[in-house]
Every structure is written in C-alpha cells, then in structure tokens.
Design an enzyme around this catalytic site. Sequence first.
Site, short mmCIF file in Angstrom:
data_model
loop_
_atom_site.label_atom_id
_atom_site.label_comp_id
_atom_site.label_asym_id
_atom_site.label_seq_id
_atom_site.Cartn_x
_atom_site.Cartn_y
_atom_site.Cartn_z
N GLY A 11 0.78 -1.24 0.00
CA GLY A 11 0.00 0.00 0.00
C GLY A 11 0.81 1.28 0.00
O GLY A 11 0.32 2.33 0.43
N ASN A 13 1.68 3.03 -2.61
CA ASN A 13 1.05 4.00 -3.54
C ASN A 13 -0.17 4.64 -2.91
O ASN A 13 -0.40 5.84 -3.05
CB ASN A 13 0.70 3.31 -4.87
CG ASN A 13 1.90 3.23 -5.79
OD1 ASN A 13 2.34 4.24 -6.33
ND2 ASN A 13 2.43 2.03 -5.95
N MET A 89 -3.81 -7.11 -7.05
CA MET A 89 -3.35 -8.21 -7.89
C MET A 89 -4.49 -9.16 -8.27
O MET A 89 -4.39 -10.38 -8.12
CB MET A 89 -2.23 -8.96 -7.16
CG MET A 89 -1.01 -8.09 -6.92
SD MET A 89 -0.46 -7.27 -8.44
CE MET A 89 1.13 -6.66 -7.94
N ASN A 106 -4.98 2.38 -13.03
CA ASN A 106 -4.04 1.40 -12.49
C ASN A 106 -2.64 1.96 -12.61
O ASN A 106 -2.37 2.80 -13.47
CB ASN A 106 -4.14 0.10 -13.30
CG ASN A 106 -3.19 -0.98 -12.80
OD1 ASN A 106 -3.07 -1.19 -11.58
ND2 ASN A 106 -2.51 -1.65 -13.70
N HIS A 108 1.34 0.60 -13.12
CA HIS A 108 2.10 -0.59 -13.50
C HIS A 108 3.59 -0.22 -13.54
O HIS A 108 3.94 0.84 -14.06
CB HIS A 108 1.63 -1.07 -14.88
CG HIS A 108 2.31 -2.33 -15.31
ND1 HIS A 108 1.99 -3.56 -14.79
CD2 HIS A 108 3.35 -2.55 -16.16
CE1 HIS A 108 2.77 -4.49 -15.32
NE2 HIS A 108 3.61 -3.89 -16.15
N ASP A 140 -8.87 -1.02 -19.15
CA ASP A 140 -9.89 -1.55 -20.06
C ASP A 140 -9.86 -3.08 -19.96
O ASP A 140 -9.21 -3.63 -19.07
CB ASP A 140 -9.72 -0.99 -21.48
CG ASP A 140 -8.45 -1.49 -22.15
OD1 ASP A 140 -7.81 -2.41 -21.61
OD2 ASP A 140 -8.10 -0.95 -23.22
N GLU A 141 -10.54 -3.74 -20.89
CA GLU A 141 -10.69 -5.19 -20.70
C GLU A 141 -9.42 -5.97 -21.05
O GLU A 141 -9.35 -7.18 -20.82
CB GLU A 141 -11.93 -5.74 -21.47
CG GLU A 141 -12.01 -5.42 -22.92
CD GLU A 141 -12.34 -3.95 -23.18
OE1 GLU A 141 -12.06 -3.50 -24.31
OE2 GLU A 141 -12.84 -3.25 -22.28
N ASP A 144 -3.22 -4.53 -18.64
CA ASP A 144 -2.22 -3.45 -18.66
C ASP A 144 -2.18 -2.72 -20.00
O ASP A 144 -1.10 -2.44 -20.54
CB ASP A 144 -0.83 -4.01 -18.32
CG ASP A 144 -0.78 -4.60 -16.91
OD1 ASP A 144 -1.52 -4.14 -16.04
OD2 ASP A 144 0.01 -5.54 -16.70
C1 GAR Z 1 3.66 -1.41 -7.33
O1 GAR Z 1 5.00 -1.54 -7.78
C2 GAR Z 1 2.71 -1.46 -8.49
O2 GAR Z 1 3.20 -0.83 -9.65
C3 GAR Z 1 2.60 -2.94 -8.71
O3 GAR Z 1 2.51 -3.47 -7.42
C4 GAR Z 1 3.24 -2.64 -6.53
C5 GAR Z 1 2.36 -2.27 -5.36
O4 GAR Z 1 3.08 -1.58 -4.40
N1 GAR Z 1 1.45 -3.27 -9.50
C6 GAR Z 1 1.47 -4.19 -10.45
O5 GAR Z 1 2.45 -4.86 -10.72
C7 GAR Z 1 0.16 -4.36 -11.19
N2 GAR Z 1 0.34 -5.10 -12.40
P1 GAR Z 1 2.36 -0.84 -3.20
O6 GAR Z 1 1.42 -1.87 -2.57
O7 GAR Z 1 3.46 -0.46 -2.27
O8 GAR Z 1 1.62 0.34 -3.76
#
Ligand code: GAR
Length: 199
Positions: A11, A13, A89, A106, A108, A140-141, A144
Amino acid sequence: MRLAVLLSGRGSNFAAVHDAIVHGDLDAEIVCVLANRANAAGIERARILGLPGHVVDHRAFASREGHEAEVLRILEEARPDFIALAGYMRLLSPAFIAAYPMRIVNIHPSLLPAFPGVDAQAQAIAYGVKISGCTVHFVDENLDAGPIIVQRAVPVSNDDDATSLSARILNEEHIAYVEALKKLSKSRYRIDGRRVVFS
Ligand code: GAR
C-alpha cells in the site's frame, strides 16, 4: 474527487496518494480502501488513518463473479468518482470494468506497452532495457493496456537487479500516481482512441 483505492499488499502507492491529499497537493477524498487480503499492510494503514477499510477475501468466494459482486456492492455505497488500483493483484472482469468505464485507473511498474503482466521489473532486467519506469493508465478489458495518463522513466544500470530497479521505479510511482489523479481531478480531458488528451 471521491476516490476508492483497491490494493492487495504493502500500500505504498495508497500512502503516497493519501499524503498528497493531507498536504493539500491533491484535492480528493478517499471514500473507500478495499483489499482482497486480510493481511494486506495497506488495509492496516487505512484503519490507522481512520479511513473506511474493507477486506473482501477472494478465497471466501466460489467464483470471481461472486467476489466482484461484493466488491461492487461496497463501491456502490462509497460512490467513488474514480477507482485507483494500487497493487491490486486481481484481474477485473469485463463486467466489473463496464460498471466504471474509464473511471478505473491502475499503476504498472514499466513503461507500457513494454512488460505487461507480473514481474515487470524482472522482465525489464532480463530484456536488457536501459530505461524503464512506470505507467498510470485507465483500465480496459485488456491486461495493462488501457489509455495512458502519465508515465515516468528511470535509468536501468548494469548492476541493477529486480529489487534495486523496483525500488527506483517505486519512488517514481508515488509521484506519477499523484500527478495522474491531479490531472484527472483538475483538467479537462477526452479520450481519443488510445490517447488521453488533456486540455
Ligand atoms: C507497485 O510496484 C505497483 O506498480 C505494482 O505493485 C506494486 C504495489 O506496491 N502493480 C502491479 O504490478 C500491477 N500489475 P504498493 O502496494 O506499495 O503500492
């Protein structure tokens, strides 16, 4: 801007977005934080911050539809303008996405369209790119693949591994997510094919 955050883990982000709101950098209100895992550190953080946190464990449901129906029910009550996936995820079904068209975003950890899917940072190392980064995009569907809102680049050095690159990208993710949400909350924009055009 009423914001819902969906997460599965750490978490950071979510924390960056919350910090930006607290510091007055982002004019938004987090109306819901939802995790699909009870042990997600992000949901604990939400509770400490006094934000409305929900756990909807996907393992408690027989089907993806059942899990998503419960998530959608909670979101309906929270009435978000945008849903921010922050390390969530779970793949969202087309029906879920259709409930919030171009309102789910999202982040990525690569410069899409390079390295979609899992372990994007390890994919970047293995491929040997010299620049990677992060992408905030509409969902979208396709995996990524939705229209891109913000990207930030980082250099990849010879002695990087997936761990060191992930840390460098994560710093930029925190800036990029706030920047993207700020743009969505403050600017006028239209989506022209694949392009998000801000005016
Ligand atoms: C982040 O690096 C995000 O970009 C990635 O998971 C991590 C979450 O970190 N997301 C993906 O890979 C989605 N395909 P966080 O829980 O510290 O925000």
